[in-house]
Scaffold this active site. Structure first.
Site, PDB file in Angstrom:
ATOM      1  N   LYS A   1      12.461 -12.379   7.519  1.00  0.00           N
ATOM      2  CA  LYS A   1      11.405 -11.122   8.110  1.00  0.00           C
ATOM      3  C   LYS A   1      12.470 -10.524   9.468  1.00  0.00           C
ATOM      4  O   LYS A   1      13.629 -11.803  10.495  1.00  0.00           O
ATOM      5  CB  LYS A   1      10.810 -11.399   8.204  1.00  0.00           C
ATOM      6  CG  LYS A   1       9.935 -11.124   7.481  1.00  0.00           C
ATOM      7  CD  LYS A   1       8.209 -11.300   6.933  1.00  0.00           C
ATOM      8  CE  LYS A   1       7.747 -10.536   7.222  1.00  0.00           C
ATOM      9  NZ  LYS A   1       6.182  -9.956   7.343  1.00  0.00           N
TER      10      LYS A   1
ATOM     11  N   LYS B   1      -1.430 -13.392   2.720  1.00  0.00           N
ATOM     12  CA  LYS B   1      -3.038 -13.551   3.916  1.00  0.00           C
ATOM     13  C   LYS B   1      -4.067 -13.405   2.742  1.00  0.00           C
ATOM     14  O   LYS B   1      -5.169 -12.506   2.486  1.00  0.00           O
ATOM     15  CB  LYS B   1      -2.705 -12.111   4.183  1.00  0.00           C
ATOM     16  CG  LYS B   1      -2.088 -11.380   5.293  1.00  0.00           C
ATOM     17  CD  LYS B   1      -1.613 -10.077   5.341  1.00  0.00           C
ATOM     18  CE  LYS B   1      -0.330  -9.834   6.532  1.00  0.00           C
ATOM     19  NZ  LYS B   1       0.011  -8.254   6.722  1.00  0.00           N
TER      20      LYS B   1
ATOM     21  N   GLU C   1      13.690  -8.427   5.305  1.00  0.00           N
ATOM     22  CA  GLU C   1      12.806  -7.306   5.222  1.00  0.00           C
ATOM     23  C   GLU C   1      13.856  -6.104   6.227  1.00  0.00           C
ATOM     24  O   GLU C   1      14.521  -6.793   7.287  1.00  0.00           O
ATOM     25  CB  GLU C   1      11.413  -7.735   6.215  1.00  0.00           C
ATOM     26  CG  GLU C   1      10.923  -6.287   7.096  1.00  0.00           C
ATOM     27  CD  GLU C   1       9.751  -7.666   7.998  1.00  0.00           C
ATOM     28  OE1 GLU C   1       8.706  -7.210   8.040  1.00  0.00           O
ATOM     29  OE2 GLU C   1      10.597  -7.881   9.279  1.00  0.00           O
TER      30      GLU C   1
ATOM     31  N   ASP D   1       9.759  -2.001   5.554  1.00  0.00           N
ATOM     32  CA  ASP D   1       8.706  -2.418   6.211  1.00  0.00           C
ATOM     33  C   ASP D   1       7.953  -1.247   7.261  1.00  0.00           C
ATOM     34  O   ASP D   1       8.878  -0.865   8.345  1.00  0.00           O
ATOM     35  CB  ASP D   1       9.016  -3.351   7.736  1.00  0.00           C
ATOM     36  CG  ASP D   1       7.833  -3.630   8.516  1.00  0.00           C
ATOM     37  OD1 ASP D   1       6.743  -3.712   7.794  1.00  0.00           O
ATOM     38  OD2 ASP D   1       7.991  -4.143   9.421  1.00  0.00           O
TER      39      ASP D   1
ATOM     40  N   ARG E   1     -25.845 -21.620  -4.146  1.00  0.00           N
ATOM     41  CA  ARG E   1     -25.164 -20.934  -2.904  1.00  0.00           C
ATOM     42  C   ARG E   1     -23.061 -21.060  -3.057  1.00  0.00           C
ATOM     43  O   ARG E   1     -22.754 -20.271  -2.813  1.00  0.00           O
ATOM     44  CB  ARG E   1     -25.024 -21.241  -1.692  1.00  0.00           C
ATOM     45  CG  ARG E   1     -24.426 -20.547  -0.162  1.00  0.00           C
ATOM     46  CD  ARG E   1     -24.520 -19.154  -0.500  1.00  0.00           C
ATOM     47  NE  ARG E   1     -25.308 -18.344  -0.509  1.00  0.00           N
ATOM     48  CZ  ARG E   1     -24.964 -17.165  -1.099  1.00  0.00           C
ATOM     49  NH1 ARG E   1     -24.005 -16.381  -1.542  1.00  0.00           N
ATOM     50  NH2 ARG E   1     -26.435 -16.839  -1.491  1.00  0.00           N
TER      51      ARG E   1
END
Length: 281
Positions: free
Chosen positions: A170, A138, A199, A220, A103
């Site tokens: 950002k 992410k 951004e 963005d 596994r």
């Protein structure tokens, strides 16, 4: 920026595998212990669907940490296109050991092959345009280096590894710093050697950002029309990156606007593991 990630350092792969085996095996595999300790067998790992294979360093390490006597017979290499019912590699050794590692080994290979497969699909979608596909941060916690390696195996490029190796200024950074120009100037003063990306959310902010001289501007959630306008307005030659939930089916249209990069969080965030299985011969 962008960058390509080579296989993570051996210490990283060892840690990935050590932690995965610890959570699965714990104090011991009680079911595998039902099998005689001196029983040897052979197993093969096969694909159930088409995709891009990735994960060889983790396969080797899972085997090494479980039982150093396990032999691996490779039929593919990382980056290879595979079809359904293909034998990817074979394993030979103690039956107990193969049952214990099954596994953990499959979890690594399925996830990384799924990531590489998603990256390859994005790259193919923009083929011939000159636009490059980037990943994001992410990623699955603890497996960032692994997934970014898989992205590179799939043919895409890596954005920054983390918060330490490049600036990405950002919306909230801009608000806290007192504006786009102020944030860029502070970043240049702090670490002039690092890539600096900012951004922007509209064409007015783009103009302000370009005047302050970043290396990359992230557009963005721009519409296609706004992206094309941004490319036309970019007289400085600053690289432009499109971002914001862009689906695979939309990548070609975005690339045709002339942006340099498209970042796609779904490559690592919404990845579907490739369907693989291990069976005793």
């Amino acid at each position: 920026m962008p960058q390509r990630v080579t296989p993570p350092p051996e210490a990283v792969v060892r840690r990935n595998v050590r932690e995965a085996l610890a959570e699965d095996v714990g104090d011991g595999d009680v079911t595998a212990a039902l099998i005689p300790a001196d029983q040897y067998t052979r197993a093969e790992v096969i694909s159930r669907s088409a995709g891009v294979f990735c994960g060889a360093p983790w396969v080797r390490e899972v085997c090494a940490q479980t039982d150093a006597d396990i032999g691996i017979g490779w039929r593919v290499t990382d980056g290879a296109e595979i079809g359904p019912d293909a034998t990817l590699f074979t394993l030979g050794g103690r039956a107990r050991s193969l049952l214990t590692l099954e596994r953990t080994l499959l979890n690594f290979v399925q996830l990384l092959s799924g990531t590489a497969t998603a990256a390859r699909a994005c790259v193919q979608a923009v083929a011939g345009t000159g636009t490059r596909i980037l990943d994001t941060r992410k990623t699955v916690p603890g497996l960032r280096a692994a997934q970014k390696y898989a992205v590179a195996v799939g043919g895409a490029d890596n954005h920054r590894m983390g918060l330490f190796d490049a600036f990405l200024i950002k919306e909230n950074h801009i608000l806290a710093a007192g504006g786009i120009r102020a944030a860029i100037l502070a970043a240049r003063a702090a670490h002039p050697e690092l890539t600096l990306e900012v951004e922007v959310e509209d064409l007015a902010e783009l103009e302000e950002a370009l005047a302050a001289g970043p290396d990359v501007v992230m557009l963005d959630n721009f519409s296609l029309e706004e992206m094309a306008a941004a490319v036309r307005a970019n007289a400085t030659g600053t690289r432009l990156e499109a971002s914001g939930g862009i689906a695979v089916d939309d990548l070609a249209a975005v690339a045709r606007t002339g942006v340099d990069y498209i970042s796609v969080g779904a490559i690592t965030k919404h990845v579907t593991p490739l369907d693989l299985s291990m069976r005793f011969a």
